[in-house]
Design a protein around this motif. Structure first.
Motif, mmCIF file in Angstrom:
data_model
loop_
_atom_site.group_PDB
_atom_site.id
_atom_site.type_symbol
_atom_site.label_atom_id
_atom_site.label_comp_id
_atom_site.label_asym_id
_atom_site.label_seq_id
_atom_site.Cartn_x
_atom_site.Cartn_y
_atom_site.Cartn_z
ATOM 1 N N UNK A 140 11.710 -0.775 -1.755
ATOM 2 C CA UNK A 140 11.100 0.543 -1.958
ATOM 3 C C UNK A 140 9.690 0.604 -1.395
ATOM 4 N N UNK A 141 9.089 -0.553 -1.105
ATOM 5 C CA UNK A 141 7.727 -0.625 -0.564
ATOM 6 C C UNK A 141 7.712 -0.803 0.948
ATOM 7 N N UNK B 56 0.771 -1.257 0.000
ATOM 8 C CA UNK B 56 0.000 0.000 0.000
ATOM 9 C C UNK B 56 0.794 1.294 0.000
ATOM 10 N N UNK B 57 2.128 1.262 -0.028
ATOM 11 C CA UNK B 57 2.901 2.506 0.021
ATOM 12 C C UNK B 57 3.407 2.877 -1.364
ATOM 13 N N UNK B 58 3.196 4.138 -1.759
ATOM 14 C CA UNK B 58 3.767 4.683 -2.990
ATOM 15 C C UNK B 58 4.468 5.988 -2.643
ATOM 16 N N UNK C 31 10.051 6.298 4.352
ATOM 17 C CA UNK C 31 10.069 4.920 4.847
ATOM 18 C C UNK C 31 10.162 4.896 6.369
ATOM 19 N N UNK C 32 10.910 5.822 6.927
ATOM 20 C CA UNK C 32 11.017 5.900 8.380
ATOM 21 C C UNK C 32 9.652 6.173 9.004
ATOM 22 N N UNK C 33 8.953 7.192 8.497
ATOM 23 C CA UNK C 33 7.645 7.536 9.044
ATOM 24 C C UNK C 33 6.613 6.443 8.766
ATOM 25 N N UNK C 34 6.672 5.856 7.568
ATOM 26 C CA UNK C 34 5.729 4.799 7.214
ATOM 27 C C UNK C 34 5.884 3.587 8.136
ATOM 28 N N UNK C 35 7.122 3.168 8.384
ATOM 29 C CA UNK C 35 7.330 1.996 9.234
ATOM 30 C C UNK C 35 7.021 2.306 10.695
ATOM 31 N N UNK C 36 7.274 3.553 11.142
ATOM 32 C CA UNK C 36 6.867 3.927 12.494
ATOM 33 C C UNK C 36 5.353 3.896 12.632
ATOM 34 N N UNK C 37 4.658 4.241 11.560
ATOM 35 C CA UNK C 37 3.195 4.267 11.562
ATOM 36 C C UNK C 37 2.597 2.866 11.513
#
Length: 748
Positions: free
Chosen positions: A500-501, A192-194, A244-250
């Protein structure tokens, strides 16, 4: 006005609106809190939240839905599966746009601003004075309700040369622009990440169906359609590594794999016996070749019995499980074994659990659905355990833990099935939601079995499944590819696209047992092995023609050479994975991810940054000449020659089969361990053996259980934690030891 367009342009309907949704146009301010601003948009409520610095959350639905203080248990469970951080951690400053512009609002977090125009509704994201993203003009957000299905459409404008990355696995161009993906189709391999190197990212927070039209319909528009009663997306602003940092923290970060999974793996070939696998392991040991793990082949070697709810080893394949595990342990080998959350159809246990409601059921008559057989069930039809049922989930997870307690290293399970519409779980999930949710539940149950009783959680689950929040659960297995140069490139591109995802690790296979082996030449075999060595990890294939013993003496010597490199690299590779728990960054990083500002580098999309310190240019064709581009902004040190090169340059490197073009990034260090044949030989008191420096050290090295720290002062670097290690400084530097401290300075 905010976006520099005339209002009358809205008379022309947007051509990129295939769903014919009703556009939401009229926005009015309602209230503001420290982390959130509420707006009325037509007859709906729009909430804009500062979820974290550089992260905005946009939610839209009927007011009663968004303001519900007591969501049901099912909704809470779904939310926890998707988000590791529920509560916002940002601060929002809201100000209005003064005339003569039309009424609008600025929602500010530091130098990040979300600007909203109210009539018609549209928005733009700014970093400083630079606009990184804007919504489609007059078609920012639309909604369509048909029966019980609510479909939302978000339209985003793209620059003519803007690339889009992430969204799951691909073997093609890493830039996904021009594609169309549907999230719940297993063949889409979607995540789900782009994100864009322009400085923005998007995550759609739902278990429902999401369609990504990546400028496939309209070349200037990225359109996202999602099916859910709530429109819920997160917008990120920043460099890709920050996203990626913020996405994985989320959404959650990876668990630790431990040490033994970092060693080399061996995949059992279908049809070969356990005794044959043990003989292969003994041959590896006799030849001095490193090996740590055996991964047994399908069908599942353990499962529920046909007539009772007992979970046992399949005695036809493993007559004496304890004896088998003991024999492997005597060789310092761990075992990964296939398992499956199903019950064979038309058995006594199937009938019993159908009556109990423990299997996924058909809506038409309430009967348990009989799925067509697959490799895990040896072609026999089966029913799927309803893992949304807490008792079923607990029972299956506990049975897996029993196997781990008996000595199994890791379960291996693919559960991403094309579950037809018209099948419902006990929790009410069906259709796209069930197709998305099921592999997530299966992987989580297995990870609970392996790591749930450890603090911090440590362990691996082998699977190829893709689903939201995948990065929480290591270990991702790579694709089965042909034994050709194209197959090598295929598996590499899959790893880079997954990285990248937001997925930190992909295992590679050295060829595939399921494809003809005649095309696997000695040159291809060694080039493939060398590339795999500089990855998260890889496995040999148990087919005799794909084992080192099938090749000539020179090739076997090269295999030993590269395997020695692999085991020396383990402290560095495990350090990268441990670092991903803090940063969300993958082991293999594409050029667009690592160097977003260097657009020339993006075209070199099969070379990659291996952790923070090494640039690898794999050989993907016959011959010794390999071209490499060294990204600008850094200097690079050739590991093979020790020569220094400026960034922003292209070179042709002559590389024999015992080398690859590998360059150290200036200011970094590479910490290597001793030569070993298995991770069981590692001495926890002496994990490291040697340190290579690329110019003056500026960054603390990435290494497992890192206790090495770099401090710069007055033109020199002072390093603690290098006691007893050999230090190889770059030319022009000298090393002075002062007790526990090492000083690196310019040679006089």
């Amino acid at each position: 006005m905010l976006f520099g367009r005339e209002p009358e342009d809205c008379a022309v309907p947007p051509k990129s609106d295939p769903a014919h949704v009703t556009q939401l146009t009229s926005l009015k301010f309602r209230t503001v809190k420290s982390t959130r601003a509420d707006f009325s948009i037509d007859d709906l409520l729009l909430q804009v939240e500062a979820h974290a610095p550089g992260v905005y959350r946009l939610r839209c639905a009927e007011s009663k839905v968004l303001l519900d203080d007591k969501p049901g248990a099912r909704s809470r469970a779904h939310a926890e599966m998707l988000l590791a951080r529920q509560e916002p951690a940002g601060e929002l400053v809201v100000s209005s746009v003064a005339p003569p512009d039309p009424q609008g609002w600025r929602l500010t977090q530091g130098d990040i601003v979300l600007e909203i125009d109210t009539d018609p509704f549209q928005f733009a994201l700014y970093r400083g004075e630079h606009c990184v993203l804007r919504s489609e003009f007059c078609a920012a957000l639309g909604r369509r309700v048909a029966g019980d299905v609510c479909t939302w459409r978000l339209g985003l404008e793209l620059d003519c040369d803007e690339a889009l990355y992430g969204l799951g696995e691909t073997s093609n161009d890493l830039d996904r622009r021009g594609e169309h993906l549907v999230s719940d189709q297993p063949q889409a391999r979607a995540l789900p990440l782009v994100w864009s190197p322009a400085g923005w990212g998007l995550y759609v927070n739902t278990l429902g169906r999401v369609e990504h039209d990546l400028a496939a319909t309209d070349p200037d528009t990225y359109a996202v359609s999602l099916q859910d009663r709530i429109f819920d997306v997160f917008l990120f602003v920043g460099e890709p590594v920050e996203i990626l940092n913020q996405y994985s923290a989320l959404t959650g970060r990876a668990g630790q794999p431990g040490l033994w999974p970092m060693g080399v793996w061996l995949d059992q070939a279908p049809g070969l016996s356990i005794d044959s696998v043990l003989e292969t392991v003994e041959q590896f040991r006799a030849d001095g070749l490193g090996l740590d793990v055996v991964r047994l082949a399908a069908p599942a070697v353990c499962g529920f019995q046909a007539d009772k709810a007992v979970f046992e080893w399949d005695t036809r394949r493993v007559p004496a499980a304890r004896t088998m595990l003991t024999r492997f342990q005597a060789l310092n080998m761990q075992v990964a074994a296939p398992t499956f959350p199903g019950v064979l159809a038309d058995t006594a246990l199937f009938n019993e659990w159908e009556d109990r409601g423990w299997l996924l059921t058909n809506d038409a008559d309430g009967s348990a659905h009989r799925f067509a057989g697959n490799a895990m069930t040896a072609g026999r039809r089966f029913g799927l355990l309803d893992l949304t049922h807490k008792d079923v989930y607990k029972a299956w997870s506990e049975r897996q833990r029993q196997l781990v307690d008996e000595g199994l290293g890791a379960p291996d399970c693919d559960a991403q099935l094309d579950i037809p519409d018209g099948i419902t779980a006990r929790g009410g999930e069906s259709g796209a939601t069930l197709r998305t949710l099921y592999p997530l539940l299966a992987r989580r149950a297995l990870f609970d079995a392996v790591a749930g009783h450890k603090t911090p959680q440590e362990g691996v689950v082998c699977s190829t499944d893709l689903f939201p929040a995948l990065q929480r659960f290591p270990w991702q297995m790579g694709p089965r590819v042909p034994n050709t140069w194209a197959g090598l490139e295929h598996t590499l591109r899959c790893a880079l696209s997954l990285g990248a995802s937001g997925v930190p690790v992909q295992m590679h296979g050295l060829g595939s047992a399921g494809h003809p082996v005649a095309s696997m030449t000695p040159e291809l075999y060694i080039r493939w092995l060398a590339t795999n060595v500089f990855s998260a990890n890889f496995s040999f294939q148990g087919v005799p023609a794909l084992l080192p013993q099938a090749f000539d003496a020179r090739t076997r010597e090269l295999v030993q050479h590269w395997l020695q490199w692999r085991y020396r690299l383990i402290p560095y590779v495990l350090g990268i994975i441990e670092d991903s728990v803090r940063t969300g960054l993958p082991v293999q990083r594409s050029m667009a991810l690592a160097f977003p500002a260097d657009t020339l580098a993006h075209a070199w999309d099969t070379q990659y940054l291996f952790g923070p310190a090494l640039l690898v240019a794999p050989a993907l064709h016959e011959g010794r000449d390999i071209k490499v581009y060294l990204p600008k902004g850094d200097a690079w040190w050739d590991l093979n020659t020790g020569w220094r090169y400026e960034g922003g340059t292209t070179w042709t490197v002559e590389a024999g089969l015992d080398t690859l073009p590998i360059f150290g990034r200036e200011g970094h260090m590479l910490c290597l361990g001793p030569t070993a044949q298995s991770t069981g030989e590692f001495n926890s008191a002496r994990i490291l053996d040697e340190v290579w420096m690329f110019g003056m050290p500026e960054h603390s090295p990435v290494v497992m259980r890192n206790k090495i720290r770099v401090m710069q002062m007055q033109g020199s670097s002072y390093i603690k934690g290098l006691e007893g290690l050999r230090i190889l400084p770059s030319e022009g530097l000298e090393v002075k030891r002062r007790g526990a401290e090492v000083r690196i300075s310019r040679a006089r």
